[in-house]
Design an enzyme around this catalytic site. Structure first.
Site, PDB file in Angstrom:
ATOM      1  N   GLU A 278      16.396  -3.933 -30.253  1.00 10.77           N
ATOM      2  CA  GLU A 278      15.146  -3.270 -30.661  1.00 10.77           C
ATOM      3  C   GLU A 278      14.121  -3.345 -29.525  1.00 10.77           C
ATOM      4  O   GLU A 278      12.988  -3.796 -29.715  1.00 10.77           O
ATOM      5  CB  GLU A 278      14.608  -3.858 -31.969  1.00 10.77           C
TER       6      GLU A 278
ATOM      7  N   GLU B  15      22.286  -2.574 -37.509  1.00 13.50           N
ATOM      8  CA  GLU B  15      21.594  -3.276 -38.598  1.00 13.50           C
ATOM      9  C   GLU B  15      21.378  -2.278 -39.712  1.00 13.50           C
ATOM     10  O   GLU B  15      20.800  -1.206 -39.479  1.00 13.50           O
ATOM     11  CB  GLU B  15      20.247  -3.847 -38.138  1.00 13.50           C
TER      12      GLU B  15
HETATM   13  O1  AHR Z   1      17.571  -8.302 -39.566  1.00 16.97           O
HETATM   14  C1  AHR Z   1      16.273  -8.748 -39.475  1.00 16.97           C
HETATM   15  C2  AHR Z   1      15.524  -8.171 -38.285  1.00 16.97           C
HETATM   16  O2  AHR Z   1      15.353  -6.799 -38.486  1.00 16.97           O
HETATM   17  C3  AHR Z   1      16.208  -8.258 -36.955  1.00 16.97           C
HETATM   18  O3  AHR Z   1      15.980  -9.466 -36.317  1.00 16.97           O
HETATM   19  C4  AHR Z   1      15.584  -7.150 -36.188  1.00 16.97           C
HETATM   20  O4  AHR Z   1      16.421  -6.658 -35.171  1.00 16.97           O
HETATM   21  C5  AHR Z   1      15.241  -6.134 -37.243  1.00 16.97           C
HETATM   22  O5  AHR Z   1      13.968  -5.648 -37.100  1.00 16.97           O
END
Ligand code: AHR
Length: 523
Positions: free
Chosen positions: A192, A327
């Site tokens: 990110e 994610e």
């Molecule tokens: O999964 C939780 C968080 O969500 C992670 O650390 C991040 O990459 C995302 O914003």
């Protein structure tokens, strides 16, 4: 309507007999089968966040000494997890790997200011992670630190893990008890980077990506599979910029999308509709409105993949670059009384239905989506497993992953389904979604998800010239929309044999219960 299924069968769907719905159809097109469903779509994620690592995989419970939990490992082996992403997440751009090697009583502590402000003793580091993946029988996916690290630090970590021996870092690894290299290939260059990983623009990140990746040299047969930070949900500018500037150096682009239940009447995503009615963000205390918004926002994943795919196709028409959904999952409020920074939430049949729907979407995009990681494995967000001391329970989402193992590395069979809509207060979503595959033994599996919490659907499919003589299946459903497993009642939501599918005179009939995930096997 009849469609020929090469040498196997023809499936067409007669009108569904359930209540007044639009015309429905189901077509499984074996003639068009071309792409393999990468097992890596069924990947997982372990971050130093809350009780995922510490108190999840890694515990002192029982013995008083840190150790990997065997019950957790056994459970995850049953769902054949293909890869595990670590150490983050946002934590990855905060992590300095040398803090986590060497004798554990000499490792420095750190305060995890990203998640919960707790002190970690660094007892879980590189060796412990590699031990974990080896015991899980899974592939490691390591995310390196771009945000607060250096090129040298990342290059040395890569060398420590992968150099076969006779270099400064591989000698250090040997002194720490592991002379052999680990051969890690999946390598994330930051996480990110548009946000918690450094707030970069796509152009700046692309330059950083090229700079960092240049110094991760191949050692023997081990070559890095470079995974770049991808877009946050609908951020097409990010995909455009990174593909344009660095697309020819990237192996995978890591998009993130969470299903949040916010705002009814808006178009999903963070914020929802500020003028919409009050809405609960609880994982378990919710009504049909929240169920509906969850389904609506979950369905965005299909459009998002198509949007990013279209951009990638322009720069990479051969589809060499994997779109990775690194994610995903439902993000609810934390359970009352728990640390807000630990992201600990319960998991209901609603989460399971969303998991089944996402996995169907990923399967159906098998030509471009080659990897995905649900967030996260234990005690965090849409987890597979919840722990309490030495106890452990499996969530409804775990059961979906177990039911869908039949799709791992199977040939994707294109499927079209129109089973009408699920309507709520003047809005609607597609009621049923599905994916299908044929495995190496020739068995066909169809996974069907009914997102409608009220209405069962009956699907009748004609089978022509079929060598199909048997159908069996399993179903995951529940009486209540918020049904979930607890430490007191761990088996409230679990799969059962499915007796709602039958074959008679070439007609396959499926009685799909409301709010259910069904996996059929045809042979
Ligand atoms: O999964 C939780 C968080 O969500 C992670 O650390 C991040 O990459 C995302 O914003």
């Amino acid at each position: 309507m009849l469609t020929r299924l090469l040498a196997v069968m023809v499936l067409t769907l007669a009108p569904i007999r359930a209540a007044a719905q639009a015309p429905q159809s189901l077509v499984v097109d074996v003639d068009a089968a071309r792409d393999t469903i990468s097992r890596h779509i069924y990947g997982h994620f372990a971050e130093h966040l809350g009780r995922d690592i510490y108190d999840g995989f890694w515990t002192r419970a029982g013995t008083g000494e840190w150790h990997l939990r065997q019950d957790v490992i056994d459970a995850l082996r049953r769902i054949q997890i293909p890869n595990l992403r670590w150490p983050g997440g946002c934590f990855a751009d905060y992590y300095h790997w040398k803090d986590g090697i060497g004798p554990s009583d000499q490792r420095p502590t750190i305060v995890n200011t990203v998640w919960g402000g707790v002190t970690e003793d660094n007892s879980f580091g590189t060796h412990e992670f590699m031990d974990l993946v080896q015991r899980l029988g899974t592939e490691p996916f390591v995310v390196g630190n771009v945000g607060s690290g250096t090129v040298q630090e990342m290059a040395e970590w890569w060398e420590y893990i992968n150099h076969p021996g006779g270099s400064p870092m591989s000698d250090l690894r040997a002194r720490n008890g592991h002379p052999e290299s680990w051969g890690v290939e999946f390598w994330g260059v930051g996480n990110e980077s548009w946000g918690c990983g450094g707030g970069m623009t796509p152009e700046y990140y692309s330059d950083q990506f090229k700079r960092y990746s240049t110094f991760l040299r191949s050692y023997g047969d081990t070559r890095a599979f470079f995974i770049a930070t991808g877009p946050n949900s609908g951020n097409v500018e990010w995909t455009e910029g990174v593909m344009r500037e660095a697309g020819n150096r990237i192996d995978g682009l890591d998009m993130h999308y969470y299903t949040r239940v916010r705002g009814f009447g808006g178009q999903g995503g963070p914020g929802g509709n500020p003028n919409g009615p009050e809405i609960s963000r609880s994982a378990t205390e919710f009504g049909e409105r929240e169920w509906f918004v969850g389904m609506q926002n979950a369905q965005r994943i299909d459009d998002l993949i198509e949007q990013h795919e279209a951009i990638m196709d322009r720069y990479d028409p051969e589809k060499d670059v994997w779109l990775i959904v690194g994610e995903w999952g439902m993000w609810h409020d934390v359970e009352p009384g728990t640390n807000p920074g630990f992201l600990y939430q319960q998991n209901t049949i609603r989460d399971a239905v969303v998991a089944g729907q996402h996995l169907n979407v990923f399967n159906n995009h098998a030509d471009r989506v080659k990897m995905a990681n649900i967030a996260q494995t234990i005690n965090v967000l849409q987890a597979m497993i919840l722990t309490r001391g030495e106890e452990m329970i499996l969530t409804p989402t775990y059961h979906v992953f177990e039911m869908y193992t039949v799709h791992h590395d199977a040939l994707m069979l294109p499927i079209e389904i129109d089973a009408g809509t699920y309507e709520f207060e003047g809005q609607s979503v597609e009621a049923v979604n599905a994916s299908a595959s044929r495995d190496a033994e020739g068995r066909i599996h169809i996974s069907l998800v009914n997102m409608d919490p009220n209405q069962a659907r009956t699907i009748e499919t004609e089978i022509e010239r079929a060598s199909v003589s048997q159908v069996s299946g399993r179903v995951l459903t529940a009486d209540a929309i918020n049904a979930h497993n607890t430490f007191e009642q761990p088996n409230t939501v679990e799969p059962e044999p499915f007796d709602g599918a039958s074959l008679s005179d070439g007609l396959l009939t499926v009685e799909l219960p409301a709010k259910s995930v069904v996996v059929l096997e045809l042979q």
